[in-house]
Design a protein around this motif. Structure first.
Motif, short mmCIF file in Angstrom:
data_model
loop_
_atom_site.label_atom_id
_atom_site.label_comp_id
_atom_site.label_asym_id
_atom_site.label_seq_id
_atom_site.Cartn_x
_atom_site.Cartn_y
_atom_site.Cartn_z
N GLY A 1 0.81 -1.22 0.00
CA GLY A 1 0.00 0.00 0.00
C GLY A 1 0.84 1.26 0.00
O GLY A 1 0.58 2.21 -0.75
N LEU B 1 2.46 1.75 -3.41
CA LEU B 1 1.52 2.26 -4.40
C LEU B 1 1.22 3.75 -4.20
O LEU B 1 0.85 4.44 -5.15
CB LEU B 1 0.21 1.46 -4.36
CG LEU B 1 0.29 0.04 -4.89
CD1 LEU B 1 -1.04 -0.67 -4.71
CD2 LEU B 1 0.71 0.02 -6.35
N GLU C 1 -1.61 13.41 -12.15
CA GLU C 1 -1.46 11.99 -11.81
C GLU C 1 -1.48 11.74 -10.30
O GLU C 1 -1.75 10.63 -9.85
CB GLU C 1 -0.15 11.46 -12.40
CG GLU C 1 -0.03 9.96 -12.34
CD GLU C 1 1.22 9.47 -13.03
OE1 GLU C 1 1.83 8.53 -12.49
OE2 GLU C 1 1.58 10.02 -14.07
N ASN D 1 -4.90 10.18 -9.04
CA ASN D 1 -5.48 9.01 -9.73
C ASN D 1 -6.01 7.99 -8.72
O ASN D 1 -5.79 8.08 -7.51
CB ASN D 1 -4.49 8.39 -10.70
CG ASN D 1 -3.29 7.76 -10.02
OD1 ASN D 1 -3.23 7.70 -8.81
ND2 ASN D 1 -2.35 7.32 -10.82
N PHE D 2 -6.74 7.01 -9.21
CA PHE D 2 -7.41 6.01 -8.38
C PHE D 2 -6.43 5.24 -7.50
O PHE D 2 -6.72 4.96 -6.33
CB PHE D 2 -8.17 5.03 -9.29
CG PHE D 2 -8.78 3.87 -8.56
CD1 PHE D 2 -9.95 4.03 -7.85
CD2 PHE D 2 -8.17 2.63 -8.56
CE1 PHE D 2 -10.51 2.96 -7.16
CE2 PHE D 2 -8.71 1.56 -7.88
CZ PHE D 2 -9.89 1.74 -7.17
N ARG D 3 -5.28 4.91 -8.04
CA ARG D 3 -4.31 4.10 -7.30
C ARG D 3 -3.84 4.78 -6.02
O ARG D 3 -3.74 4.15 -4.97
CB ARG D 3 -3.11 3.80 -8.21
CG ARG D 3 -2.11 2.88 -7.57
CD ARG D 3 -0.91 2.69 -8.43
NE ARG D 3 -0.08 3.88 -8.32
CZ ARG D 3 1.05 4.04 -8.95
NH1 ARG D 3 1.48 3.16 -9.81
NH2 ARG D 3 1.76 5.14 -8.78
N ARG D 4 -3.57 6.08 -6.09
CA ARG D 4 -3.04 6.78 -4.92
C ARG D 4 -4.12 7.25 -3.94
O ARG D 4 -3.85 7.39 -2.76
CB ARG D 4 -2.22 7.98 -5.39
CG ARG D 4 -0.92 7.55 -6.00
CD ARG D 4 -0.06 8.74 -6.30
NE ARG D 4 1.18 8.30 -6.88
CZ ARG D 4 1.36 8.11 -8.18
NH1 ARG D 4 0.37 8.33 -9.02
NH2 ARG D 4 2.52 7.71 -8.64
N ARG E 1 -7.49 5.89 -3.67
CA ARG E 1 -8.41 4.87 -3.18
C ARG E 1 -7.73 3.53 -2.88
O ARG E 1 -7.93 2.96 -1.82
CB ARG E 1 -9.51 4.61 -4.21
CG ARG E 1 -10.22 5.83 -4.66
CD ARG E 1 -11.43 6.05 -3.85
NE ARG E 1 -12.17 7.19 -4.43
CZ ARG E 1 -12.90 7.98 -3.73
NH1 ARG E 1 -13.04 7.77 -2.45
NH2 ARG E 1 -13.51 8.99 -4.28
N LEU E 2 -6.99 3.01 -3.83
CA LEU E 2 -6.44 1.66 -3.71
C LEU E 2 -5.38 1.55 -2.62
O LEU E 2 -5.45 0.66 -1.76
CB LEU E 2 -5.86 1.20 -5.07
CG LEU E 2 -5.28 -0.20 -5.11
CD1 LEU E 2 -6.36 -1.23 -4.83
CD2 LEU E 2 -4.62 -0.45 -6.44
N ALA E 3 -4.39 2.42 -2.65
CA ALA E 3 -3.28 2.32 -1.68
C ALA E 3 -3.74 2.50 -0.23
O ALA E 3 -3.37 1.68 0.62
CB ALA E 3 -2.19 3.33 -2.05
#
Length: 86
Positions: free
Chosen positions: A35, A38, A53, A56-59, A61-63
């Motif tokens: 996590g 990411l 950037e 973005n979704f990765r930073r 929500r996902l991480a």
């Protein structure tokens, strides 16, 4: 010297957690580390240029979700009973 004497200091080699607990702890640490990896990066080399950037979704929500899941795994690893038979 009497052969029936017990040693004065006997170490207790029992661990607080079992193998199953440590396995879940290492899995939780790996998920937390993933996590944070990411979340890294996404910045701009030039401070005068804005880089979209970073949002973005990765930073966003996902991480953070992976970090929270990793902490949940750590709590489970602490609470699971190590002496429970399968």
């Amino acid at each position: 010297m009497n052969k029936n004497k017990k040693p004065l200091h006997k170490q207790d080699l029992n661990f607080v957690f079992g193998k199953r607990n440590y396995t879940f702890m290492f899995i939780g640490l790996a998920v937390i580390a993933l996590g944070f990896l990411l979340m890294a990066g996404g910045g701009s080399d030039d401070p005068n240029v804005f880089n979209e950037e970073i949002y973005n979704f990765r930073r966003i929500r996902l991480a953070p979700a992976l970090v929270l899941i990793g902490f949940g795994i750590q709590v489970y690893a602490i609470l699971v009973n190590p002496t429970k038979d399968k």
